[in-house]
Design an enzyme around this catalytic site. Structure first.
Site: not given
Length: 141
Positions: A39-41
């Protein structure tokens, strides 16, 4: 330490204050839990996709997490990011903007802020979805 005047370590090994990273109107600052996770990506790539639009409105984009400089640089390389990432291993920025979840072992809360040129908070969005909140954030610029 004052989060507004601290020299932060960036992914490329340099150090800067937030004021030096700001553009004419300020900064869009986003916090993410861990570099190179799913999700950070997605979130970082969405900010990169909208970078030109955000900058055209007078704001810089800066990401921050508690990851090491080397992990931040890997994240930049893997996602092909052209904006800086802060390695806030001392948690000065995280604590200053209160994005640590004390009920969850001090996990970082995915959050985004619009800061003006003087680093005053114009808008804050806490505990957000990785990608979905970015349109609302841009609409507030």
């Amino acid at each position: 330490m004052d989060w507004k005047t601290t020299m932060y370590k960036l992914n490329n090994g340099s150090k800067e204050t937030l004021k030096n990273l700001a553009k004419e109107k300020g900064i869009v600052l986003f916090f993410y839990p861990h570099a190179n996770t799913t999700f950070c990506t997605l979130e970082a790539k969405e900010f990169e996709k909208n970078l030109e639009l955000i900058e055209s409105k007078g704001y810089a984009v800066v990401g921050a997490s508690r990851d090491l400089i080397s992990d931040q640089q890997d994240f930049v390389d893997n996602c092909k990011l052209t904006f800086p990432l802060i390695s806030d291993t001392e948690e000065i920025l995280h604590k200053g903007l209160m994005v640590l979840d004390q009920d969850n072992d001090d996990a970082a809360i995915r959050s985004s802020f619009i800061l003006d040129k003087e680093l005053n908070v114009k808008k804050e969005m806490r505990n957000v979805e990785a990608v979905e909140h970015i349109k609302e954030l841009i609409a507030s610029l």
